[in-house]
Design an enzyme around this catalytic site. Sequence first.
Site, PDB file in Angstrom:
ATOM      1  N   VAL A  94     -20.484 -17.936 -20.264  1.00 48.68           N
ATOM      2  CA  VAL A  94     -19.805 -18.646 -19.176  1.00 48.68           C
ATOM      3  C   VAL A  94     -20.130 -18.042 -17.812  1.00 48.68           C
ATOM      4  CG1 VAL A  94     -17.655 -17.299 -19.100  1.00 48.68           C
ATOM      5  CG2 VAL A  94     -17.599 -19.786 -18.679  1.00 48.68           C
TER       6      VAL A  94
ATOM      7  N   GLU B   9      -8.623  -6.681   4.742  1.00 47.35           N
ATOM      8  CA  GLU B   9      -7.879  -7.798   4.158  1.00 47.35           C
ATOM      9  C   GLU B   9      -7.161  -8.625   5.228  1.00 47.35           C
ATOM     10  OE1 GLU B   9      -5.531  -5.849   1.175  1.00 47.35           O
ATOM     11  OE2 GLU B   9      -7.340  -5.179   0.127  1.00 47.35           O
TER      12      GLU B   9
ATOM     13  N   TYR C  29       0.793  -1.229   0.000  1.00 38.81           N
ATOM     14  CA  TYR C  29       0.000   0.000   0.000  1.00 38.81           C
ATOM     15  C   TYR C  29       0.828   1.284   0.000  1.00 38.81           C
ATOM     16  CZ  TYR C  29      -4.389  -2.470   0.119  1.00 38.81           C
ATOM     17  OH  TYR C  29      -5.459  -3.260  -0.244  1.00 38.81           O
TER      18      TYR C  29
END
Length: 391
Positions: free
Chosen positions: A267, A137, A95
């Site tokens: 798909v 995260e 980051y």
Amino acid sequence: MLTQDQISTIKATIPVLEEHGVTVTTHFYKTLFEDYPQLLNLFNHVNQDTGAQPKALAYSLYQAAVHIDRLEAILPVVHQIAHKHRSIGVKEEHYPIVGEYLLKAMQEKLDLSADDPIIEAWGATYEIVADVFIQVEKEMYEEAPWEGFKNMRVDKKVRESDEITSFYFVPEDGSKLPGFKSGQYISVEASIPGEKYKHIRQYSLSDAPGMPHYRISVKREESPQGIVSNYLHNQVEVGDVIPMSAPAGDFTITETDKPLVLLSGGVGLTPLLSMYKRAREVQPDRPITFIQAVRNENVHGMKEEIQQLQQDDHIKHIVSYEKPEDINAGDLHGLLTKETLAAFLPDEGEYYLCGPEAFMRAMYNELQELGIPADNISYEFFGPTMTLAES
């Protein structure tokens, strides 16, 4: 927290981002990869070449500016992106590098000095947004059933249509596969002969949870976009080992009493087929409408598998062939329209869309015109994260 002056400064950049955002983000990626080429092992090269990734990042910057005084409004998109970051291996240490190069790109392409109030305001904004990503995260990494990429062996390879092939994976070490939520995807890491960098791609899990394998069903794309799909189709065989990340994604089915409507293009059927199987297993009486839009019979993947599942009166499976080779094939011909959709949709329900971007935008707009609330429509892009509601 941002100051009121910083918030006002960020809002003042909205017209600039509308006009020059893609120029800034394109320059950002170019300079970032020149100085940190190893990051090309994480990022999708094709999305860089086509401009899809710079466009998506520019859109994210624009949304951050629009919602700068209520950043909680973009949390759903943050979670979508965070799932992809966890899936490919983006870490906290990336980051600061991204922030440095993003601000430099703004300076250079908008002709601003390092101490310009715009750069200072965006620097403060980036720190806040980056911290949110890092925390979200971190939780995702802690919850993942394994860290990084785990070696998976191809146990079976099945040709589903002229374009789609399914790959069945089991752990190379013989361990038991953890569960996943229907609609989630995995990332495969492809080391392709002749390629300098690794290629990572996300593929939806196309079978129901609880099976002794993970299945992905891959459409062969034209090169260069299809470098990984062609590698899988042409070079990967039963017994080969492919590194794979743990399942990720928040495009997942909810178990309610409302009728379930699955609307796929091509798909895009893969996550919806997993949802279809899951819903039949845990809610056998739930009304289901599965509408598939396909070019023609030759590229219709998993047709027999889905037909075998359709055994109850409360389940409808409708196939629309855009250009059928057999005039008697399918239930509908041509593109799906508001009128054809209205003939099959329940009075209320939960709607899940997946397919090419143009298909999803068209279907989303048609559903909106039919009065379906946006809160009842879920979707997922096969590519950089965007939204249908505001773009």
